[in-house]
Each structure stands twice: as structure tokens, then as C-alpha cells.
Enzyme design. Structure first.
Site, PDB file in Angstrom:
ATOM      1  N   HIS A 478       0.836  -1.207   0.000  1.00 31.07           N
ATOM      2  CA  HIS A 478       0.000   0.000   0.000  1.00 31.07           C
ATOM      3  C   HIS A 478       0.872   1.259   0.000  1.00 31.07           C
ATOM      4  CE1 HIS A 478      -3.630   2.404   1.314  1.00 31.07           C
ATOM      5  NE2 HIS A 478      -2.662   3.184   1.770  1.00 31.07           N
ATOM      6  N   GLU A 479       1.794   1.333   0.956  1.00 34.11           N
ATOM      7  CA  GLU A 479       2.629   2.534   1.047  1.00 34.11           C
ATOM      8  C   GLU A 479       3.541   2.673  -0.174  1.00 34.11           C
ATOM      9  OE1 GLU A 479       1.726   4.687   3.006  1.00 34.11           O
ATOM     10  OE2 GLU A 479       0.539   3.442   4.355  1.00 34.11           O
ATOM     11  N   HIS A 482       1.718   4.482  -2.900  1.00 30.59           N
ATOM     12  CA  HIS A 482       1.844   5.942  -2.760  1.00 30.59           C
ATOM     13  C   HIS A 482       3.209   6.392  -3.270  1.00 30.59           C
ATOM     14  CE1 HIS A 482      -1.798   6.900  -0.631  1.00 30.59           C
ATOM     15  NE2 HIS A 482      -1.521   6.171   0.430  1.00 30.59           N
ATOM     16  N   HIS A 485       3.443   6.600  -7.000  1.00 34.84           N
ATOM     17  CA  HIS A 485       2.721   7.775  -7.494  1.00 34.84           C
ATOM     18  C   HIS A 485       3.627   9.014  -7.424  1.00 34.84           C
ATOM     19  CE1 HIS A 485      -1.575   9.766  -7.425  1.00 34.84           C
ATOM     20  NE2 HIS A 485      -0.972   9.882  -8.591  1.00 34.84           N
TER      21      HIS A 485
END
Length: 694
Positions: A478-479, A482, A485
Site C-alpha cells: 500500500h505505502e 503511494h 505515485h
């Protein structure tokens, strides 16, 4: 600034990466003196009526002076989160008011606002790139929300509100950290620890020995207390730790010495809510919820609450079934006629083991850290045609590692720090933050992005590597989503590169998207090796994990909706000066939405840092909102797999990179989604992935 300044004060050196090993609290004030003065000079220059309203003379000039200030303060904020000390906290507190004052004065600056409006109305505007137009539109919106259009006599109060909110947010976060750090429980009787996994016991024994004590030490850091709730057969031990955890930073906090009452966040929450309401009214809005949604995808609080209600209605039958099953199992199999809150994780783990014949502890043995990282990097490299390799940099702790991301031809694209383990002085949770953003400079060179990736997993014990639960692996993915991105953007305008300028309710799309790969056997077969035998995760065990994937997902979905609805109501129709307390509102919403009752002693709002210290105020719903987008995006990879045999389809990965990751905030998120998917989003994939499709 000259070389001597940079040498003497590491916070003034922007030639490359932060010099973490050299930064001291006493550097903060002097560095900000220099950087604030430079930024204020630039503001005065741009404000000058004689200066033309061009991109170069306005946006570039301001950005070149404010970016170093933001970067230096970002380093200070980062260190506060991962390496908190009394001296650092004091230096942060002393400088927070002037930083807040500078940024709020910038947002209120009518002369600057007029310059930006003039640029938007000038002939140059038509020739600007789409990214520059988007950035300019965002800046104009920022000025309006920053109070630039307020009457001059109201601006001092508006600035005061920003400063008070910044201080209250920092205090809220500090109280949670202090209350978490202050509590510990040492158990000397091994009989009380029956049921706990060996690695949890070993970590607790090491923690006690570090304090010079016999026995096993447990704290309220997640890797320490949660295994007790999940595995300890001693019900009283579970209750003790559960109650200590849910009463942190409240009037019920355990009596751990002097000063504990100062950590009660009850008044802090009301003060923040009152200030946010006042800010909204000054800007001409009916509520802070409306203000929060101006730069987001959702149009109104009513639309958000409608979305949450619809999702809750779909999830509720599944949640009711989950809860009934758990209570029946606990009564029949565990002799727990009444299921107390400290029994839920324990009974759930026992039911999961009975139904699916595996435990989280068993699965954990297949996820040693080196193999997990190799697997994660392998997925990213295959999908996005990049290379990830270890790199060198100064860090804030010996456990922190550093990596570089390059294109296949070796061109540097980005770098990142990886800080995986829980420790004292580090706030809980997991997050990605930017150390610096991508920016194309005037001389044609590129400032490459750098990310901080921070988790709070269990550290290695003895001579074995750290072992991650499957949930922790999902958190890491998940991290990293980010991080991708931020790092894989191709936009050269700082204000809209990477995660900058992305609507808050779309910013979770790339992170939640990455979680899906943790449920693919082709991925897990490559990223698992049993810590003792070296065997990959057996297919049969994976199938049982997959069968258990949506175990209690109805209950978990309602829990997230409670948080989201509580947050939106708090910022829309709750009166901070009224008779009803924040806690009472949380209970009302829980009673209306959830099937699991809220424990009378629970003070969970007092540690809800996302909305009181983390930028998610009236925005917590964005996790669920973005989940609709991310599930639909991932469905494109599932569709590709039907043709190619693999979800790691580089062609779909290249399209996702091109249409979503690389464009960052340079266009509206809905445009990026539609460019990738070829249509508007649909909720079907989310319900299917969550086991809630008819």
C-alpha cells in the site's frame, strides 16, 4: 546563500539529499531564519506592481524561494515523526508558529492573488502547458480558500486560526505518541502467556531485558499489544491491554505517572472543530465539510454520506452474518457466553484457524523481510520497466535503508528511504511522505523525486530476519503504491507532479491498487520462503488464505464506514459548543451503522490522528471512495490476465503508468481514470473483491 552557510548548517544544503546524521535541533531556528527571509524577499519582489504577471516572474520566482523552505521544514517534520526527542520537539514547537504564519500570510496575500489572476487572464495563459494551467487553477483556488478575498480586518483572525490549528494538531499527535510510549506491562508468570507465538514472546523478553527486568514486557505499539489480543489465552491479560489501548490520550488513560492528564485530547478535539467551523464561516461556507470538499472529487457532504449509506446497506447483511457466526462460535467452542471487546480478535483468530486451518503466525513464517522486499521490487520492475537497487545516503536510524529507482538504461528516476520497524520515538502507523518532488529546472536539468516510506513492523529477533504478517505485507505494498505515485511521475511542475495536486479522495487509488497483488499466487510464490525450510508458500495454504480473504469483511467495512461517517458528521452538522460530546457522536454513529457495539470505556476518537493531526479532516471517506476506483483499475489487470495468463501484464502496467502514475496531479483524477479504463468507475469490482457481490 553561500557555501559556508550550507557547510555550517546541514538544513541549508539542498545540493542533494538531507544530511540526516548531522542535523541537530539547534540547526532548525537559524536555518529557518535564512530561508524565511529569502522567501519573504521573493514575495515582495513578485508583489511589486511594476513587475509583469508572467509565469517566470510570478510562479517560478515564488517557487524557487519557497521550495527550499518547504523541504527544510519537511525534514524537521519527518524527524519529529520518526526520531522524536525532547529537544527536537521543543525546537519544532518554537518554530511551528512562524512557519504557519508565513504560509497563511502567503495564502491571504491579495497582491499575489491579483498577480496570479492577471496571469490567468493574460495572453500567455493560452500558451501554457496543461500541467501549468492546472497548477495555476489550483493556486487560484488555494488563494480563495486561504482567505485572500477576506476583508483586511478579518485576515489577522484567519491567520490566528491557522496557527492555532497547527499547534493543536501537533499537540494531538504528541499526546497520542506520549500516551503510547508511557505504558508498559511486564509479566513475570509464564503461565499467563499461554497461546502467544514464540516470536512475540522473544520480542517481549528482549524488551524486558533491555529495561534490566525479568519476564516479558508488552507495550501499546501495535506489534507488541495486538498479538496479545489475538493469541493470549489469559482473558484478563487481553482485557488489561485492550482497555489501556482504547483509553489512550483520554481522561481514562492509565495512571502512568505525572503529566498524564495533559495528554487528554478531549478538549483538543473540540477546539479544533470550533476553529474549523469558524474558518468555514469566514470563507462563506456552511460547514468545514464543504470547505474540505472544494479540492476533492466528491461534490458535497450529502453526496459523501449518501455514498457511505449505500455501501453500508450493501455490507450490513454480511456484517450481521459475520457477527452472529463469531458470537455463536465463541459461546460453543470457547465458552464465552458474552463476547467482550477484548475477545473479538482472539475468537476471530480461533474461528479463522478452525474454518480455514491456518493461523496468521503460520503464514508469517513464509514472509521473511528480504524475500518480501525482493518480491515487491520484482512486481514493480516487471509492471513499470524500472530497476530498484540499494543506494547510499545518511539516515536518521541504523535500521533505515535507501534505494534508487532507475530506467532500464540506468537513468536515475527517483530514490526512497525505507524505515520498517516500530520503536520508541516513532509515531505509529504507516505512511509515505515526500522528501522532495520532481521539478524541471530552467537550465533543462531535472530534480528527481525522493520518498520516505515508513512502517511500524516487528524488528528482527535474534539471528532470524524480520517476519511479516500477510497484513503487514499488504501495508508495505500500500505505502509503496503511494511511493510509486510520487516517484514515477513525469510531470515537471512541482505543484502538480506526483501526489501534489491530486484530489485527496483519489490519492489512495495507487496505494490500494498495489494491495491486490498480495492476493495473487504468481506473486506470492516468488516472494515467500519459509524462514526455516526455504519452501515457498504452499498452494494449498494460499487457497485457504484466499478463502479467508473476506473473512469478517462485512464487519471491517462497517467499521471503516463508522470512521468515515463520524468524520463527515463531525465537520458538517456537529456543534462543538453544544451539549453533545465528540464521544457521544461516535457512539450514536456506531450504534446506527455497526453491528458490533462500542465498548463504554472506548475513547477511540481521542487517538483518531488521521482527522485531528493528519490532513484527513472531512476526508476519511476517501479510503472507501478511492477503493471503488482502485478495484476497478485492478480489474483491468485481471481482464488482461485472462488473455495473457498473468496479472503482471507489462502492457497494462505501461498504460496504468502513462495514464495515472506519470500524470500525477496535472489533470483531474476522473480524467486520468477514464483515460485508463475507457469509461467512468463502477462499484462492481469492489463488491466482488470484497466478497459482497450477489
Amino acid at each position: 546563500m553561500d557555501q559556508a552557510d550550507k557547510n555550517a548548517n546541514p538544513l541549508l544544503d539542498f545540493s542533494d539529499l538531507p544530511r540526516f546524521a548531522e542535523i541537530r535541533p539547534e540547526h532548525i531556528g537559524p536555518a529557518l531564519d535564512v530561508l524565511l527571509e529569502a522567501a519573504q524577499r521573493a514575495v515582495a519582489l513578485v508583489e511589486d506592481p511594476a513587475r509583469p504577471a508572467t509565469w517566470a516572474d510570478t510562479v517560478d520566482t515564488l517557487e524557487q524561494a519557497t521550495e527550499p523552505l518547504g523541504r527544510a521544514w519537511g525534514v524537521v517534520g519527518h524527524l519529529s515523526s520518526v526520531a522524536d526527542t525532547p529537544a527536537l520537539r521543543q525546537a519544532h514547537a518554537e518554530n511551528l508558529p512562524r512557519m504557519t504564519e508565513f504560509w497563511s500570510s502567503l495564502g491571504q496575500n491579495l497582491a499575489l492573488y491579483e498577480k496570479y489572476k492577471a496571469l490567468a487572464a493574460s495572453p500567455e495563459y493560452a500558451a501554457l502547458s496543461p500541467a501549468r494551467k492546472q497548477l495555476l487553477d489550483n493556486e487560484l483556488r488555494g488563494f480563495r480558500l486561504g482567505g485572500a478575498e477576506l476583508p483586511e480586518d478579518q485576515k489577522p483572525r484567519f491567520a490566528e486560526i491557522q496557527e492555532q490549528q497547527a499547534q493543536l494538531g501537533k499537540a494531538f499527535s504528541d499526546h497520542v505518541l506520549d500516551a503510547t510510549n508511557a505504558y508498559s506491562l511486564v509479566i513475570e508468570d509464564p503461565a499467563r502467556l499461554a497461546g502467544l507465538p514464540p516470536d512475540t514472546l522473544e520480542a517481549a523478553r528482549e524488551a524486558a531485558a533491555k529495561d534490566g527486568k525479568e519476564g516479558w514486557k508488552f507495550t501499546l505499539h501495535f506489534p507488541s499489544y495486538f498479538p496479545v489480543l489475538q493469541y493470549a489465552d489469559d482473558r484478563a491479560l487481553r482485557q488489561t491491554l485492550y482497555e489501556a489501548n482504547v483509553t489512550r490520550a483520554s481522561e481514562l488513560s492509565p495512571q502512568y505517572g505525572t503529566g498524564q492528564a495533559d495528554w487528554d485530547n478531549t478538549a483538543n478535539m473540540r477546539e479544533q472543530l470550533a476553529l474549523r467551523r469558524e474558518e468555514a464561516r469566514m470563507l462563506g461556507y456552511g460547514s468545514y465539510g464543504e470547505v474540505s470538499l472544494v479540492p476533492k472529487m466528491a461534490d458535497s457532504p450529502a453526496e459523501v454520506l449518501r455514498f457511505l449509506d449505500e455501501l453500508a446497506a450493501k455490507a450490513r447483511p454480511y456484517a450481521e452474518r459475520d457477527w452472529a457466526e463469531l458470537r455463536e462460535f465463541a459461546a460453543k467452542e470457547l465458552g464465552l457466553a458474552e463476547l467482550a471487546p477484548w475477545d473479538v480478535a482472539y475468537a476471530s483468530e480461533k474461528l479463522r484457524q478452525q474454518r480455514y486451518a491456518f493461523s496468521e503466525h503460520e503464514v508469517k513464517q513464509y514472509f521473511p523481510e528480504p524475500k518480501v522486499l525482493e518480491g515487491l521490487f520484482g512486481v514493480v520492475q516487471k509492471l513499470f520497466s524500472v530497476r530498484i537497487a540499494p543506494d547510499e545516503a545518511q539516515t536518521w536510524h541504523k535500521d533505515v535503508r535507501f534505494y534508487r529507482v532507475t530506467s532500464p538504461d540506468g537513468t536515475l528516476l527517483a530514490q526512497f528511504y525505507l524505515d520498517l520497524y516500530a520503536r520508541e520515538g516513532k509515531r505509529g502507523g504507516a505512511w509515505m511522505d515526500d522528501a522532495r518532488g520532481r521539478r524541471e529546472r530552467g537550465d533543462g536539468s531535472v530534480q528527481t523525486p525522493v520518498a520516505y516510506l515508513t512502517c511500524n513492523f516487528s524488528a528482527p529477533v535474534g539471528d532470524k530476519p524480520a517476519l511479516f504478517t500477510h497484513d503487514e505485507v499488504i501495508t508495505l505494498f500500500h505505502e509503496f503504491g503511494h511511493g510509486l505515485h510520487h516517484m514515477l511521475t513525469q510531470v515537471g511542475e512541482l505543484g502538480v507532479s506526483g501526489i501534489n495536486g491530486v484530489e485527496w479522495d483519489a490519492v489512495e487509488l495507487p496505494s490500494q491498487f498495489m494491495e491486490n497483488f498480495c492476493w495473487e499466487y504468481e506473486v506470492l510464490a516468488d516472494m515467500t520462503r519459509h524462514v526455516d525450510t526455504g519452501e515457498p508458500l504452499p498452494r494449498a495454504l494460499f487457497e485457504r488464505m484466499l478463502a479467508a480473504k473476506n473473512f469478517q469483511n462485512g464487519m471491517m467495512t462497517l467499521r471503516q464506514i463508522v470512521f468515515s461517517a463520524f468524520d463527515m458528521h463531525l465537520h458538517t452538522d456537529f456543534d462543538p459548543d453544544g451539549d453533545k460530546s465528540v464521544l457521544e457522536l461516535s457512539r450514536e454513529i456506531n450504534d446506527r451503522i455497526h453491528v458490533v457495539p462500542q465498548y463504554p470505556l472506548s475513547r477511540w476518537p481521542n487517538t483518531f490522528s488521521h482527522i485531528f493531526a493528519g490532513g484527513y479532516a472531512a476526508g476519511y471517506y476517501s479510503y472507501k471512495w478511492a477503493e471503488v476506483l482502485s478495484a476497478d483499475v485492478y480489474a483491468a489487470f485481471e481482464e488482461a490476465a485472462q488473455l495473457t495468463g498473468s496479472v503482471l501484464d507489462s502492457e497494462t502496467g505501461a498504460r496504468y503508468h502513462r495514464e495515472i502514475l506519470s500524470v500525477g496531479g496535472s489533470r483531474p483524477a476522473m480524467e486520468s481514470f477514464t483515460a485508463f479504463r475507457g469509461r467512468p468507475p463502477q462499484i462492481d469490482a469492489l463488491l466482488r473483491h470484497g466478497g459482497m457481490a450477489a
